[in-house]
Design an enzyme around this catalytic site. Structure first.
Site, PDB file in Angstrom:
ATOM      1  N   GLY A 186       0.797  -1.231   0.000  1.00 24.40           N
ATOM      2  CA  GLY A 186       0.000   0.000   0.000  1.00 24.40           C
ATOM      3  C   GLY A 186       0.827   1.278   0.000  1.00 24.40           C
ATOM      4  N   GLN A 187       2.159   1.159   0.075  1.00 18.94           N
ATOM      5  CA  GLN A 187       2.980   2.378   0.079  1.00 18.94           C
ATOM      6  C   GLN A 187       2.740   3.139  -1.222  1.00 18.94           C
ATOM      7  OE1 GLN A 187       4.042  -0.627   0.835  1.00 18.94           O
ATOM      8  NE2 GLN A 187       5.328  -0.609   2.645  1.00 18.94           N
ATOM      9  N   SER A 188       2.857   4.495  -1.148  1.00 11.77           N
ATOM     10  CA  SER A 188       2.448   5.295  -2.308  1.00 11.77           C
ATOM     11  C   SER A 188       3.195   4.888  -3.580  1.00 11.77           C
ATOM     12  CB  SER A 188       2.593   6.781  -2.019  1.00 11.77           C
ATOM     13  OG  SER A 188       3.861   7.010  -1.492  1.00 11.77           O
ATOM     14  N   GLU A 189       4.467   4.527  -3.446  1.00  8.43           N
ATOM     15  CA  GLU A 189       5.215   4.173  -4.667  1.00  8.43           C
ATOM     16  C   GLU A 189       4.731   2.852  -5.268  1.00  8.43           C
ATOM     17  OE1 GLU A 189       7.895   3.139  -1.111  1.00  8.43           O
ATOM     18  OE2 GLU A 189       6.407   4.626  -1.642  1.00  8.43           O
ATOM     19  N   LEU A 190       4.031   2.037  -4.452  1.00  6.17           N
ATOM     20  CA  LEU A 190       3.517   0.756  -4.968  1.00  6.17           C
ATOM     21  C   LEU A 190       2.096   0.890  -5.512  1.00  6.17           C
ATOM     22  CD1 LEU A 190       4.812  -1.633  -2.139  1.00  6.17           C
ATOM     23  CD2 LEU A 190       5.744  -1.399  -4.434  1.00  6.17           C
TER      24      LEU A 190
END
Ligand code: G3D
Length: 210
Positions: A86-90
């Site tokens: 869920g990290q923004s880069e993912l």
């Protein structure tokens, strides 16, 4: 003698056997912000619904970085869960999986008031995708075991604000605790019914190997 006939017989028997035992396979994406409880939920679902599965102790679960996969056989079908980070880069990678998916589980951290709008914004972006049209959507208001968390009455209206984007697809907001397992079976059972109803729109993706 008759080696070629034997081989034809064996092949067709093998094909028939596979047809009889093979389960229809469906792909369920588990999405949500980092720390929402995606990994914990997948562990809880496997522990509750897979026979002989010995769960991982919650203290050993680490947050999803990249892809976390799980398989559960339930109600005569096989669900392949893809827990995407869920990290923004993912988050930018999520839409690569939309076309392949048969259902979405979107997990909300009901204890995190500071990030609820952020969660809702990426939820809206997700449901606006043309590749997810008609795909059943289960929104889980997670961490209900925490006394001061937002209840489903508070979470539901936030995620229902853009009802036009949800459209006619099956959608439910359910209170759960991935940590205690409360609500986990209920959510999966609801999703299975929706997936089965939706096979004309999203047929199963049967694998060569079972
Ligand atoms: P993620 O995969 O979405 O990033 P995780 O999230 O499953 O790694 O969970 C993040 C943290 O939230 C973990 O705590 C986990 O134990 C906790 N958590 C997940 N679900 C619940 C729940 O239902 N109730 C409570 N109380 N906590 C939950 P840590 O402390 O390991 O970071």
């Amino acid at each position: 003698m008759g080696g070629q006939n034997d081989s034809v017989y064996n092949d067709s028997f093998h094909g028939f056997y596979k047809y009889m035992v093979q389960k229809d396979e469906f792909c369920v994406l588990i999405l949500g912000l980092d720390n929402a409880g995606k990994t914990t939920f997948l562990e809880a679902a496997k522990t509750k619904l897979s026979k002989n599965y010995i769960g991982v102790h919650p203290s050993k679960i680490t947050t999803t970085v990249g892809l976390n996969i799980g398989k559960i056989d339930v109600a005569g079908i096989r669900l392949n869960f893809w827990d995407l980070g869920g990290q923004s880069e993912l988050q930018s990678l999520w839409d690569k999986y939309y076309e392949e998916s048969h259902a979405i589980i979107y997990i909300v951290d009901s204890t995190d008031r500071d990030r609820i709008e952020e969660s809702k914004d990426i939820f809206d972006k997700m449901i606006a995708s043309e590749f997810l049209q008609g795909v059943p959507l289960l929104v889980l208001a997670n961490k209900q075991d925490v006394p001061e968390c937002m209840g489903v009455r508070e979470v539901k209206p936030i995620f229902n604000k853009n009802a036009h984007l949800i459209g006619k697809r099956d959608c439910m907001v359910l209170p759960v605790s991935a940590l205690t397992g409360d609500g986990v079976d209920e959510g999966i059972k609801w999703l299975v019914e929706c997936i089965k109803r939706n096979v004309f729109l999203r047929p199963p993706r049967n694998q060569e190997e079972t």
